[in-house]
Enzyme design. Structure first.
Site, PDB file in Angstrom:
ATOM      1  N   LYS A 105       6.391   1.987  -6.686  1.00  0.00           N
ATOM      2  CA  LYS A 105       6.304   0.674  -7.352  1.00  0.00           C
ATOM      3  C   LYS A 105       7.420   0.483  -8.366  1.00  0.00           C
ATOM      4  O   LYS A 105       7.868  -0.646  -8.568  1.00  0.00           O
ATOM      5  CB  LYS A 105       4.930   0.487  -8.005  1.00  0.00           C
ATOM      6  CG  LYS A 105       3.818   0.404  -6.978  1.00  0.00           C
ATOM      7  CD  LYS A 105       2.827  -0.689  -7.260  1.00  0.00           C
ATOM      8  CE  LYS A 105       2.096  -1.024  -5.978  1.00  0.00           C
ATOM      9  NZ  LYS A 105       0.742  -1.417  -6.073  1.00  0.00           N
ATOM     10  N   LYS A 111       2.932   1.115   4.945  1.00  0.00           N
ATOM     11  CA  LYS A 111       1.510   0.778   5.104  1.00  0.00           C
ATOM     12  C   LYS A 111       1.320  -0.739   5.029  1.00  0.00           C
ATOM     13  O   LYS A 111       2.112  -1.438   4.385  1.00  0.00           O
ATOM     14  CB  LYS A 111       0.658   1.499   4.060  1.00  0.00           C
ATOM     15  CG  LYS A 111       0.709   0.901   2.685  1.00  0.00           C
ATOM     16  CD  LYS A 111      -0.476   1.330   1.824  1.00  0.00           C
ATOM     17  CE  LYS A 111      -0.450   0.505   0.543  1.00  0.00           C
ATOM     18  NZ  LYS A 111      -1.585   0.579  -0.295  1.00  0.00           N
ATOM     19  N   LYS A 122      -1.371  -5.517   0.715  1.00  0.00           N
ATOM     20  CA  LYS A 122      -1.833  -6.852   0.317  1.00  0.00           C
ATOM     21  C   LYS A 122      -0.686  -7.700  -0.185  1.00  0.00           C
ATOM     22  O   LYS A 122      -0.715  -8.906  -0.107  1.00  0.00           O
ATOM     23  CB  LYS A 122      -2.865  -6.741  -0.804  1.00  0.00           C
ATOM     24  CG  LYS A 122      -4.187  -6.156  -0.393  1.00  0.00           C
ATOM     25  CD  LYS A 122      -5.201  -6.369  -1.473  1.00  0.00           C
ATOM     26  CE  LYS A 122      -5.535  -5.262  -2.393  1.00  0.00           C
ATOM     27  NZ  LYS A 122      -4.873  -4.122  -2.710  1.00  0.00           N
TER      28      LYS A 122
END
Ligand code: TYM
Length: 334
Positions: free
Chosen positions: A114, A196, A199
């Site tokens: 991140k 992956k 969202k």
């Protein structure tokens, strides 16, 4: 005497719930209600480690609650709450920050990922996120914590904290076990099988959300990346055919069929038949959930009563643990 074991899990309302959120953790949750005392929450405190539009965050938190219930979580039988409604999370999160080591936090894969993706906003919350997650878990003294593969490292850190804390103060926290599903623990993006399904990332075509229209779902599956080899057969080979392996994992999770059965089903048929079949299976699985979620979302008074009651129930348990922690570490009781 209550003999039931306890379990807890949460999802960040940082984007619309995806097929990954569903096939990884969410669909396993309702089955656990009979066997465990279950706590499920919307992790809004975690969501703000990345900038959120306030109106979207509010909307998604309520939608997520409606979707939890639509997926089979009966609020009469388990505790569902909004993380920020239970102030003990932030409080214990602070305490546990003082028991999580800088080196440990620096090694977290999610922090590294991140930070690389949000180079202009590498905030302290992003770094100390795992101590808050440890607090979420440890407040409820759960036996198991069902999560997808990507969260395992955070649960491991919570376990390290338990060992460290209990080592100093005695048996304060129960040691939680991560529970990772065998199939569906890591659903990948449909356009980039190396990442992956997320969202908040991999664009619109890489992820399927729980509330996508059937036409959109079919379009996304038909365009899913498979592979460029000439064989074009449905065979489980995650190394050389990651796109096909991902579609097979989705199909297997939805239909309950094994990889061998799927290989036999599509033997000689190629991807032209396989991809729409996966899409159709997903559409049919999601149809009743979507209908139920829309119905529940329209009933704001009901949703409000669920999250109020959930927060009350959760707070009682959380407060008990927090009091014990404060006493052990030497805070003066008020
Ligand atoms: P989050 O919101 O990123 O994801 C929620 C859960 O979904 C799993 N998951 C997936 N599983 C399979 N395939 C995927 N593509 C996929 N994407 C996500 C995640 O592993 C996770 O189990 N930090 C957590 C939320 C959280 C939490 C907690 C979880 C906060 N406190 C305490 C358990 C216990 C998170 O960001 O999950």
């Amino acid at each position: 005497m209550d003999e039931k074991k306890t379990m807890l899990s949460g999802i960040k309302p940082s984007g619309d719930l995806t097929l990954g959120s569903y096939l990884g953790p969410l669909r396993h949750w309702p089955k656990m209600i009979e066997e465990y005392d279950c706590y499920y929450f919307m992790a809004d405190l975690h969501a703000i480690t990345v900038r959120q539009n306030p109106a979207d965050l509010r909307r998604r938190t309520l939608e997520q609650l409606a979707q939890y219930i639509a997926c089979g979580l009966d609020p009469e039988k388990c505790t569902i709450f909004v993380q920020s409604h239970v102030h003990q999370h932030a409080e214990l999160g602070w305490v546990l920050n003082c028991y999580a080591m800088f080196g440990e936090l620096s090694r977290m894969t999610q922090f590294k990922d991140k930070s690389a993706k949000n180079a202009d906003n590498i905030n302290g919350g992003l770094f100390t996120y795992p101590s808050l997650m440890a607090a979420d878990i440890l407040l409820y003294q759960p036996d198991i914590v069902p999560v997808g593969e990507d969260q395992k490292q955070h649960v491991e850190l919570a376990r390290n904290i338990v060992q460290r804390f209990n080592g100093v103060y005695g048996d304060v926290f129960k040691m939680p076990e991560p529970y990772i599903p065998k199939v569906g623990a890591r659903i990948m993006s449909l356009t980039n099988p190396g990442a992956k399904m997320s969202k908040s990332e991999n664009g619109d075509t890489g992820r399927v959300t729980l509330m996508d229209d059937p036409e959109d779902i079919m379009r996304k599956f038909k365009r899913a990346v498979t592979d460029s080899d000439t064989e074009r057969c449905v065979r489980y080979d995650p190394e050389n055919k990651p796109g096909v392996a991902n579609l097979m994992s989705i199909y297997s999770a939805v239909t309950g069929r094994s990889f061998e059965e799927i290989e036999r089903e599509f033997d000689g048929l190629g991807y032209g038949k396989f991809k729409p079949a996966v899409g159709e299976a997903v559409v049919e699985m999601l149809r009743p959930i979507q209908e139920e979620a829309r119905r529940i979302l329209a009933d704001r008074a009901y949703l409000e009563s669920v999250y109020r009651e959930g927060a009350e129930k959760a707070s009682r348990m959380a407060e008990k643990t927090l009091r014990k922690v404060y006493k052990k570490i030497g805070f003066v009781a008020r």
